[in-house]
Write an enzyme that holds these catalytic residues in place. Structure first.
Site, PDB file in Angstrom:
ATOM      1  N   VAL A 143       0.834  -1.195   0.000  1.00  0.00           N
ATOM      2  CA  VAL A 143       0.000   0.000   0.000  1.00  0.00           C
ATOM      3  C   VAL A 143       0.875   1.253   0.000  1.00  0.00           C
ATOM      4  O   VAL A 143       0.589   2.228  -0.698  1.00  0.00           O
ATOM      5  CB  VAL A 143      -0.930   0.001   1.231  1.00  0.00           C
ATOM      6  CG1 VAL A 143      -1.738   1.301   1.299  1.00  0.00           C
ATOM      7  CG2 VAL A 143      -1.857  -1.203   1.200  1.00  0.00           C
ATOM      8  N   GLU A 144       1.960   1.229   0.769  1.00  0.00           N
ATOM      9  CA  GLU A 144       2.822   2.399   0.907  1.00  0.00           C
ATOM     10  C   GLU A 144       3.604   2.712  -0.369  1.00  0.00           C
ATOM     11  O   GLU A 144       3.681   3.868  -0.786  1.00  0.00           O
ATOM     12  CB  GLU A 144       3.817   2.179   2.054  1.00  0.00           C
ATOM     13  CG  GLU A 144       3.234   2.356   3.441  1.00  0.00           C
ATOM     14  CD  GLU A 144       3.049   3.818   3.813  1.00  0.00           C
ATOM     15  OE1 GLU A 144       3.467   4.695   3.041  1.00  0.00           O
ATOM     16  OE2 GLU A 144       2.465   4.081   4.873  1.00  0.00           O
ATOM     17  N   SER A 145       4.223   1.707  -0.953  1.00  0.00           N
ATOM     18  CA  SER A 145       5.220   1.971  -1.997  1.00  0.00           C
ATOM     19  C   SER A 145       5.171   1.017  -3.170  1.00  0.00           C
ATOM     20  O   SER A 145       6.040   1.099  -4.040  1.00  0.00           O
ATOM     21  CB  SER A 145       6.617   1.890  -1.378  1.00  0.00           C
ATOM     22  OG  SER A 145       6.888   0.548  -0.964  1.00  0.00           O
TER      23      SER A 145
END
Length: 513
Positions: free
Chosen positions: A129-131
């Site tokens: 989700v982050e990166s």
């Protein structure tokens, strides 16, 4: 579940005979018999069979199965926002297969760390989700790496960041720091949904939302920033899709739970070319597996470790550590005695030989930056010319050494560039306090003699146009040209941009501090 008693065994029959009401005749169709109906042959001892070897339960040889077994959270499928994220995944079936190589490299390690700590397996998916599991991912707010640490939070959790190295891009140390942070947040909020929200928005933001809610603690009922409101549902939807991919028309790429990289210890700073020669690896592979490295050598002050492919092509795995340990100290990094000429400065000499001021000071027992012409300095020197190292640095830039009283604003003004472009080029936070002696890359300045030997690390960014934006302002912010922006987006440079318009930008994201 325990096995039921064998109906043919004496113990099974006796137990049932004892359950028959005293004096009651047994029904011929009943499973029960009274003791008088049991023959001696049935009561006679039987040979005890040899002990059956206990079978060891092997873990699944599929990473997705192991991950499902580690899930602990309710994925809140009744919530509209989770269903919206699931709809997005249905419409983009190539999302996970498209990052198969990164999933295979990093997920086995992350899953093992999460399982070792007994944390919910859903947290394994957070760096997706982050990166999208891109170690070079970088945000306009200064966040970097798989787990998108901003500089201040990275420092808070022990991630070193300097000219040589950025620990936020180290898959091992950043994962450990992120999980420690998440454990801290869960201790504070006693709720994993709020802990994940705090990871995205900061614990202060979540605490303020809780105070406004007057006792309500359900994440879905809190007033949180829009990004955070989508962040937790996105994680839950991703977990739900992995738990039952067929239900959502999603095909998961095959992944093995076996580690994709190994980590070896280094006794001190090492030239990357020397390591490549020692391990019979391409130097490009070393940089590929060690995205935290910024320069031609590992950091002089540590961390002293190196990530390698789990299986080395031309060297048995067990030999890697032994080969590194066998390199004599004087061969790990070359050292050169440099005569100080009139007009030389410590920062200029450091830049000339591809090192930093702090390393030169330490090697020569200097407490300040004053040097005297005619004396000599001991300087670490690369094995090859600097341009032979595939260190990702953007061309067309120059180096600036921070002096007392400098700020990002004053440096940007002096070089006629934007603060945003300095932030992006140097991976620093927009409000970060600079250190005297710190080296910054200045976009558009004269090219530096430091390495630029391979194609720069470039990432595609989608930017939403805001009120007051112009092509020139956006180009400056992302350190690109107006012409590039226009070409990438097929824009007429004479027309105004509209708020909400989406622009595609290719951004160089790797480099030193």
């Amino acid at each position: 579940m325990q096995a039921q008693a064998d109906s043919a065994s004496p113990m099974g029959l006796l137990s049932r005979a004892a359950d028959t009401p005293p004096g009651g005749a047994s029904d011929p169709g009943s499973a029960y018999q009274t003791l008088e109906h049991i023959s001696l042959a049935q009561l006679a001892p039987r040979p005890v069979p040899a002990a059956t070897p206990r079978l060891e339960v092997q873990p699944p040889r599929d990473l997705w199965t192991q991950l499902r077994h580690s899930f602990q959270l309710d994925h809140r499928l009744e919530r509209k926002r989770v269903q919206q994220e699931l709809s997005w995944l249905r419409r983009h079936p190539s999302y996970l297969p498209g990052m198969q190589a990164r999933l295979q490299r990093y997920l086995p390690y992350i899953l093992n760390e999460v399982a070792t700590r007994g944390l919910p397996g859903e947290l394994v998916l957070l760096p997706i989700v982050e990166s999208a599991l891109d170690p070079y991912a970088f945000s306009h707010g200064g966040a970097a790496g798989l787990w998108q640490f901003i500089p201040a939070t990275g420092k808070r959790f022990g991630l070193t960041r300097n000219w040589w190295y950025d620990g936020r891009r180290d898959p091992l140390l950043a994962t450990q720091a992120a999980l420690t942070y998440l454990e801290y947040l869960n201790t504070q909020f006693d709720d994993w949904y709020l802990a994940v929200a705090g990871y995205n928005a900061g614990e202060g933001t979540v605490n303020r939302a809780l105070r406004r809610a007057a006792g309500e603690r359900d994440f879905f009922e809190l007033r949180l920033p829009r990004e955070t409101g989508a962040y937790v549902p996105r994680l839950l939807a991703l977990a739900a899709a992995i738990e039952d991919p067929a239900a959502y028309g999603i095909e998961l790429p095959p992944l093995s739970p076996e580690p994709a990289f190994q980590t070896v210890k280094l006794p001190a700073q090492f030239d990357l070319m020397k390591l490549a020669d020692t391990l019979a690896l391409d130097v490009e592979t070393l940089y590929d597996y060690n995205p935290a490295l910024n320069q031609w050598a590992t950091p002089p002050d540590g961390p002293y470790h190196l990530h390698l492919p789990a299986t080395l092509p031309r060297s048995p795995d067990a030999d890697a550590q032994a080969k590194i340990d066998a390199v004599p100290a004087q061969q790990r990094v070359n050292w050169l005695r440099v005569r100080i000429e009139p007009g030389d400065t410590l920062s200029g000499i450091a830049a000339r030989y591809g090192t930093d001021v702090a390393t030169v000071r330490r090697a020569n027992n200097l407490s300040g930056s004053a040097i005297r012409a005619g004396r000599t300095l001991l300087i670490p020197r690369s094995k090859e010319v600097l341009t032979a190292y595939p260190v990702a640095r953007r061309g067309g830039t120059g180096d600036y050494v921070v002096r007392s009283g400098d700020s990002l604003w004053s440096i940007a003004k002096a070089h006629n560039v934007s603060v945003d472009s300095l932030v992006r080029s140097n991976h620093v936070g927009p409000k970060e306090v600079l250190r005297v002696g710190q080296r910054l890359t200045v976009p558009g300045a004269k090219s530096s003699p430091l390495p630029s030997g391979r194609d720069e690390v470039v990432r595609k960014v989608r930017y939403g146009v805001r009120s007051g934006d112009s092509l020139a302002r956006i180009a400056s912010r992302f350190n690109v040209s107006v012409g590039e922006l226009a070409r990438w987006n097929q824009l007429n440079t004479e027309k105004y941009l509209q708020p909400g318009q989406s622009l595609l930008i290719y951004v160089s994201v790797a480099g030193g501090e």
